[in-house]
Motif scaffolding. Structure first.
Motif, PDB file in Angstrom:
ATOM      1  N   THR A   1       0.820  -1.221   0.000  1.00  0.00           N
ATOM      2  CA  THR A   1       0.000   0.000   0.000  1.00  0.00           C
ATOM      3  C   THR A   1       0.852   1.269   0.000  1.00  0.00           C
ATOM      4  O   THR A   1       0.354   2.338  -0.337  1.00  0.00           O
ATOM      5  N   ALA A   2       2.137   1.156   0.371  1.00  0.00           N
ATOM      6  CA  ALA A   2       3.034   2.318   0.386  1.00  0.00           C
ATOM      7  C   ALA A   2       3.714   2.543  -0.961  1.00  0.00           C
ATOM      8  O   ALA A   2       4.327   3.580  -1.187  1.00  0.00           O
ATOM      9  N   ILE A   3       3.586   1.574  -1.870  1.00  0.00           N
ATOM     10  CA  ILE A   3       4.245   1.677  -3.170  1.00  0.00           C
ATOM     11  C   ILE A   3       3.434   2.584  -4.094  1.00  0.00           C
ATOM     12  O   ILE A   3       2.247   2.363  -4.312  1.00  0.00           O
ATOM     13  N   GLN A   4       4.111   3.596  -4.614  1.00  0.00           N
ATOM     14  CA  GLN A   4       3.467   4.537  -5.523  1.00  0.00           C
ATOM     15  C   GLN A   4       3.547   4.066  -6.968  1.00  0.00           C
ATOM     16  O   GLN A   4       2.677   4.373  -7.765  1.00  0.00           O
ATOM     17  N   GLY A   5       4.619   3.336  -7.307  1.00  0.00           N
ATOM     18  CA  GLY A   5       4.760   2.845  -8.671  1.00  0.00           C
ATOM     19  C   GLY A   5       6.165   2.365  -8.953  1.00  0.00           C
ATOM     20  O   GLY A   5       7.016   2.332  -8.065  1.00  0.00           O
ATOM     21  N   LYS A   6       6.390   2.001 -10.215  1.00  0.00           N
ATOM     22  CA  LYS A   6       7.684   1.507 -10.671  1.00  0.00           C
ATOM     23  C   LYS A   6       8.333   2.536 -11.580  1.00  0.00           C
ATOM     24  O   LYS A   6       7.684   3.085 -12.469  1.00  0.00           O
ATOM     25  N   ALA A   7       9.627   2.767 -11.349  1.00  0.00           N
ATOM     26  CA  ALA A   7      10.389   3.644 -12.242  1.00  0.00           C
ATOM     27  C   ALA A   7      10.640   2.881 -13.534  1.00  0.00           C
ATOM     28  O   ALA A   7      11.072   1.729 -13.499  1.00  0.00           O
ATOM     29  N   GLN A   8      10.356   3.510 -14.663  1.00  0.00           N
ATOM     30  CA  GLN A   8      10.493   2.830 -15.954  1.00  0.00           C
ATOM     31  C   GLN A   8      11.534   3.454 -16.872  1.00  0.00           C
ATOM     32  O   GLN A   8      12.260   2.747 -17.541  1.00  0.00           O
ATOM     33  N   ILE A   9      11.574   4.786 -16.922  1.00  0.00           N
ATOM     34  CA  ILE A   9      12.429   5.481 -17.886  1.00  0.00           C
ATOM     35  C   ILE A   9      13.066   6.697 -17.228  1.00  0.00           C
ATOM     36  O   ILE A   9      12.387   7.453 -16.540  1.00  0.00           O
ATOM     37  N   VAL A  10      14.371   6.870 -17.436  1.00  0.00           N
ATOM     38  CA  VAL A  10      15.031   8.127 -17.092  1.00  0.00           C
ATOM     39  C   VAL A  10      14.870   9.017 -18.318  1.00  0.00           C
ATOM     40  O   VAL A  10      15.274   8.637 -19.414  1.00  0.00           O
ATOM     41  N   TYR A  11      14.242  10.182 -18.157  1.00  0.00           N
ATOM     42  CA  TYR A  11      14.026  11.056 -19.310  1.00  0.00           C
ATOM     43  C   TYR A  11      14.797  12.370 -19.236  1.00  0.00           C
ATOM     44  O   TYR A  11      14.900  13.085 -20.237  1.00  0.00           O
ATOM     45  N   TYR A  12      15.360  12.669 -18.077  1.00  0.00           N
ATOM     46  CA  TYR A  12      16.145  13.897 -17.942  1.00  0.00           C
ATOM     47  C   TYR A  12      17.222  13.668 -16.897  1.00  0.00           C
ATOM     48  O   TYR A  12      16.941  13.054 -15.887  1.00  0.00           O
ATOM     49  N   PRO A  13      18.431  14.110 -17.110  1.00  0.00           N
ATOM     50  CA  PRO A  13      18.915  14.831 -18.276  1.00  0.00           C
ATOM     51  C   PRO A  13      18.967  13.926 -19.514  1.00  0.00           C
ATOM     52  O   PRO A  13      19.136  12.717 -19.394  1.00  0.00           O
ATOM     53  N   ILE A  14      18.855  14.543 -20.658  1.00  0.00           N
ATOM     54  CA  ILE A  14      18.746  13.818 -21.924  1.00  0.00           C
ATOM     55  C   ILE A  14      19.922  12.849 -22.126  1.00  0.00           C
ATOM     56  O   ILE A  14      19.727  11.726 -22.546  1.00  0.00           O
ATOM     57  N   PHE A  15      21.150  13.255 -21.775  1.00  0.00           N
ATOM     58  CA  PHE A  15      22.322  12.392 -21.995  1.00  0.00           C
ATOM     59  C   PHE A  15      22.309  11.156 -21.096  1.00  0.00           C
ATOM     60  O   PHE A  15      23.075  10.237 -21.313  1.00  0.00           O
ATOM     61  N   HIS A  16      21.432  11.124 -20.106  1.00  0.00           N
ATOM     62  CA  HIS A  16      21.342   9.960 -19.220  1.00  0.00           C
ATOM     63  C   HIS A  16      20.020   9.208 -19.460  1.00  0.00           C
ATOM     64  O   HIS A  16      19.676   8.317 -18.692  1.00  0.00           O
ATOM     65  N   SER A  17      19.290   9.551 -20.500  1.00  0.00           N
ATOM     66  CA  SER A  17      18.013   8.904 -20.806  1.00  0.00           C
ATOM     67  C   SER A  17      18.221   7.414 -21.048  1.00  0.00           C
ATOM     68  O   SER A  17      19.161   7.009 -21.734  1.00  0.00           O
ATOM     69  N   LYS A  18      17.337   6.600 -20.474  1.00  0.00           N
ATOM     70  CA  LYS A  18      17.428   5.144 -20.642  1.00  0.00           C
ATOM     71  C   LYS A  18      16.203   4.484 -20.054  1.00  0.00           C
ATOM     72  O   LYS A  18      15.464   5.091 -19.271  1.00  0.00           O
TER      73      LYS A  18
END
Length: 173
Positions: free
Chosen positions: A153-170
């Motif tokens: 119930t404490a989990i807000q969600g799963k991290a899926q994509i790094v979108y910023y900074p652009i050079f570290h996007s993945k």
């Protein structure tokens, strides 16, 4: 022509607001506990509709009220042990590929201290609807070793994509 664009905006804006507010939620990474996978000040897109699996990176509210981003190591019903930097899940060794590069650099000392779920949470196995989480930067992470398991119930969600900074996007793995 203008009427067409007005109709498109009226249709699209609520859709985008709903997507951003409830499905794909931006979150800023603070601290160094998930380094090198996630860096401080990275922005990730979090989603809250898929099932939590081992090694997923989740966003949750800890018992102290702070929001954290950590990696799921143990699922409900698992017994977790670390011995000499080796993860054991239910007595079987499990590789942690996301730590391979970090362990190579720091092989002169133990990266993850020895632990056992029985010692940490007072139970052999992780309780139903709870998860055992650790930061990838084990030496600098406040995680289940300090505040115990994380309730679903404490989990807000799963991290899926790094979108910023652009050079570290993945895509987060």
């Amino acid at each position: 022509m203008i009427w067409h664009w007005v109709k498109m905006l009226v249709i699209c804006i609520p859709f985008v607001v709903i997507l951003k507010a409830f499905i794909f939620i931006p979150v800023e990474v603070t601290g160094k506990s998930m380094s090198p996978t996630l860096k401080e000040n990275d922005f990730v897109i979090m989603e809250n509709f898929s099932e939590i699996d081992r090694f997923d990176i989740i966003v949750f509210t800890a018992p102290d009220g702070n929001t954290y981003i950590k990696r799921v190591i143990g699922l409900p019903g698992d017994r977790i042990e670390y011995e000499k930097d080796q993860l054991y899940v239910n007595g079987k060794p499990v590789e942690e590929p996301f730590l391979k590069d970090v362990k190579k650099k720091k092989n002169e000392y133990v990266f993850t201290t020895d632990l056992d779920t029985k010692e940490l949470i007072g139970q052999e196995k992780i309780p139903k609807d709870q998860y055992f989480v650790l930061g990838d930067n084990r030496r600098l992470s406040k995680d289940s070793r300090s505040f115990g398991t994380v309730k679903s119930t404490a989990i807000q969600g799963k991290a899926q994509i790094v979108y910023y900074p652009i050079f570290h996007s993945k895509i987060v793995k």
